[in-house]
Design a protein around this motif. Structure first.
Motif, short mmCIF file in Angstrom:
data_model
loop_
_atom_site.label_atom_id
_atom_site.label_comp_id
_atom_site.label_asym_id
_atom_site.label_seq_id
_atom_site.Cartn_x
_atom_site.Cartn_y
_atom_site.Cartn_z
N THR A 135 -6.94 0.67 18.33
CA THR A 135 -7.89 -0.11 17.52
C THR A 135 -8.90 -0.82 18.41
N VAL B 283 0.90 -1.55 9.49
CA VAL B 283 -0.04 -1.15 10.53
C VAL B 283 -0.40 0.33 10.38
N GLN B 284 0.62 1.16 10.17
CA GLN B 284 0.36 2.60 10.04
C GLN B 284 -0.48 2.91 8.81
N THR B 285 -0.21 2.19 7.71
CA THR B 285 -1.01 2.38 6.50
C THR B 285 -2.46 1.98 6.74
N ALA B 286 -2.67 0.85 7.41
CA ALA B 286 -4.03 0.40 7.70
C ALA B 286 -4.76 1.42 8.58
N GLU B 287 -4.06 1.94 9.59
CA GLU B 287 -4.70 2.94 10.47
C GLU B 287 -5.16 4.16 9.69
N ARG B 288 -4.37 4.57 8.68
CA ARG B 288 -4.73 5.79 7.93
C ARG B 288 -6.02 5.61 7.14
N THR B 289 -6.41 4.35 6.88
CA THR B 289 -7.67 4.14 6.16
C THR B 289 -8.88 4.46 7.01
N ALA C 229 -0.93 1.24 18.68
CA ALA C 229 -1.89 1.07 17.58
C ALA C 229 -2.95 0.03 17.94
N THR D 173 -7.63 -2.63 10.23
CA THR D 173 -6.43 -2.40 11.05
C THR D 173 -6.24 -3.53 12.05
N PRO E 160 -1.38 -3.33 2.66
CA PRO E 160 -0.98 -3.70 4.02
C PRO E 160 -1.18 -5.17 4.34
N ILE F 93 -2.90 -5.87 12.28
CA ILE F 93 -2.12 -5.97 13.52
C ILE F 93 -2.06 -7.42 14.00
#
Length: 645
Positions: A336, A292-298, A332, A304, A263, A308
């Motif tokens: 965060t 952003v979505q990938t970072a949130e999933r971590t 998002a 994140t 990301p 962003i």
């Protein structure tokens, strides 16, 4: 109606019967309009695309092709009813079909969705199966078609690899071995595909063959190209040897166009591409959201926040190009902020707040959303000043600027914001924000009627754009020069209205390719309306003009131009209050003009009250792109109407 171009060009009616599209030129016209994805293609552009050396009667021949296509596509259309599929729009033509009814558009949309959402993998497989051969296969000898074929073939290969990767990530890739083997046989230089085949073999329980595949890739790359495999293949080989391959169902790094990117890398690349405009800008927005979505999933809030906040691309317009994506980014960022809490790192909090401000464009918001975004802009600015962080401060001031349209008549205040951004960016070598500062000051000078100062800012912005490789800047300054020509057309010795209209059309042609629909839609008709009002002429009534978000305010004057007085009165009664954006003065002036013409005293009084503080400005000129003339003129009309009786 359905149109297919992933193979030979063909069309089908809703009952499944095929449409006789005519000869090769007819098919090419339709294909070229499909490639434009709903955008208008000028007559001159179509002629240039169809003929290397256009014949004398090329325009007449083109019209013949269009007329025949219209008969084929809408055979039951009455002679006097405007076409709904292949429409005339301004100086050219456009195809109006839902994207799901055109195979290439459906393919591209599904691919974009699959990049963001792994659950779209089944739909991706479906649209990949729709390919019947090279795109536009029967359009031969045309440079535009060859460019499209090359572009779409790259997307097809990317889609095939993305589908394989998503299936492997979910543990369903064991059955891909034969498919990926054939893929590599046809495209041996696509290094990521070798890694996919090795993973598929591993999932099928064929670990030795997986390692042999990676060694074969290494041998081919070294022997044929003199290159070592990339880090992705090297890491996969090490993992296979050590038994450390991710378990079935584990999500790996986000997948970009043909390569595996994390990301951080993705968002930095997206940030760079955004400044290029056009398709690069469209892709950058999509890729940024995916990162952003990938970072949130971590589940890592700090990571994140960095992802962003890293996309600090300057923004000049108060309407979002993709409101849905902007809302997703804002949501998002707010999640965060909550995860970081009130004691989170100040720099990360500041960047998240600035992102909320910049992505929450004032023309798209409810009152409560607008207040929240304005508050975020102020908080981001305060944090940036406390941290003495010039890059963050420039980003935050961009948000302050975008929320400085709280009422008509604030051009001078925006000029001060622009001057602050420009000074900060110049002192701290932030060239992209220096461009933003120049463009903000251009808009402000334009609003105040100071065309000399605005022209100087336009020139300075163009010089900066040459060094920062920002091709969108000349598009915006081209619109400013058209706006200036329109203003001068009302002065003795100035250009003719036809010349000013031609300048607007040229600016429109450049903007429609810039990847900024939030700015583009409705701007050209509004500019033409302004030009007509400058010369006391009625509103344009061309039914093909797309007024976009400005339709409600233009409609009463369009109806008056058609002598539909009662319809105009009803339309005026339904006109909402203009949103707080770049053209709010213009929209209030349209309301004032219609109210004065119809003798609607109450509406005229509201328009007068709204415009009172903008009396020294030019209507619409805060955009830096169009003008309706001095606000004072419309203010006087509204005042006279409100006082009548």
């Amino acid at each position: 109606m359905r149109i297919d171009v992933l193979g030979a060009v063909r069309a089908f009616r809703d009952d499944g019967s095929s449409v006789d599209l005519g000869g090769p030129r007819h098919r090419e016209v339709l294909a070229r309009l499909v490639a434009a994805e709903g955008r208008m293609v000028t007559t001159d552009g179509l002629v240039d695309d169809l003929w290397t050396d256009p014949p004398v009667r090329a325009v007449g021949a083109l019209r013949t092709f269009v007329a025949a296509l219209r008969r084929a596509l809408e055979p039951g259309r009455p002679p006097r009813r405007p076409p709904r599929v292949l429409v005339t729009e301004g100086p050219g033509y456009a195809l109006r079909l839902p994207r799901e009814d055109v195979d290439v558009h459906r393919f591209q949309d599904t691919l974009a969705r699959a990049r963001r959402d792994p659950d779209a993998v089944t739909d991706l497989g479906t649209v990949l199966a729709d390919w019947r051969g090279p795109a536009y296969a029967d359009v031969t000898g045309s440079a535009w078609a060859q460019r499209e074929r090359t572009r779409l073939e790259e997307l097809r290969l990317e889609g095939a690899e993305l589908r394989a990767r998503l299936l492997l990530d979910s543990g369903e890739g064991a059955g891909l071995v034969a498919e990926l083997g054939a893929h590599i046989g046809e495209h041996p230089w696509r290094e990521p595909a070798w890694g996919l085949l090795a993973r598929a073999l591993h999932q099928a329980g064929r670990r030795a063959e997986a390692l042999a595949t990676l060694r074969r890739a290494r041998t081919m790359l070294v022997d044929e190209l003199g290159l070592d495999p990339g880090t992705g293949l090297q890491r996969l080989e090490t993992d296979l040897l050590n038994g450390a391959v991710p378990p079935d169902g584990a999500r790996t790094a986000w997948t970009g166009r043909g390569v595996r990117l994390g990301p951080r890398t993705t968002v930095n690349l997206a940030r760079t591409l955004a400044l290029a405009g056009g398709e690069a800008l469209v892709h950058s927005r999509r890729d940024r959201l995916a990162a952003v979505q990938t970072a949130e999933r971590t589940g890592d809030a700090a990571l994140t926040a960095r992802i962003i906040g890293a996309y600090d691309v300057p923004a000049i317009w108060s309407r979002a190009d993709d409101p849905e994506q902007s809302r997703a980014v804002v949501a998002a960022a707010e999640r965060t902020l909550t995860a970081l809490g009130p004691d989170g790192p100040a720099d990360l909090t500041g960047r998240l707040l600035a992102t909320v401000a910049v992505e929450s464009r004032s023309a798209d918001l409810s009152r409560s959303e607008l207040q929240r975004a304005q508050r975020a802009a102020r908080q981001a600015e305060a944090l940036a000043r406390d941290l003495a962080d010039p890059a963050l401060l420039a980003f935050a001031l961009n948000g302050v600027f975008l929320h400085s349209f709280t009422r008509p008549g604030l051009a001078a205040a925006r000029d001060r914001i622009g001057a602050g951004i420009l000074d900060l960016a110049t002192r701290h070598q932030l060239p992209n924000f220096a461009v933003l500062g120049r463009l903000v000051r251009l808009q402000s000078a334009s609003a105040l009627g100071d065309l000399s100062a605005a022209a100087a800012h336009a020139e300075a912005a163009e010089q900066l754009a040459d060094t920062t490789e920002a091709p969108l800047v000349p598009v915006l300054t081209g619109w400013f020069r058209a706006r200036a020509a329109a203003a001068r057309s009302a002065e003795p010795g100035g250009p003719t209205p036809a010349t000013a209209a031609a300048r607007y059309r040229a600016a429109e042609d450049a903007l429609q390719r810039a990847g900024m629909p939030g700015l583009h839609r409705g701007l050209f008709p509004l500019a033409l309306l302004g030009l007509r009002l400058l010369h006391e002429r009625p509103a344009p009534t061309d039914p093909h003009l797309d007024w976009g978000p400005y339709r409600s305010w233009a409609r009463p004057l369009v109806l008056l131009a058609q002598d539909r007085v009662e319809d105009a009165r009803a339309a005026l009664d339904a006109v909402p209050e203009p949103p707080p954006d770049h053209v709010q003065e213009a929209l209030w002036c349209l309301t004032a003009r219609a109210a004065a013409r119809l003798g609607e005293r109450g509406i005229a009084a509201r328009a007068e009250a709204a415009l009172r503080n903008a009396r020294a400005e030019d209507a619409g000129a805060a955009s830096g792109m169009l003008t309706l003339g001095p606000v004072a003129r419309y203010l006087a009309e509204a005042k006279a109407c409100a006082a009548a009786g």
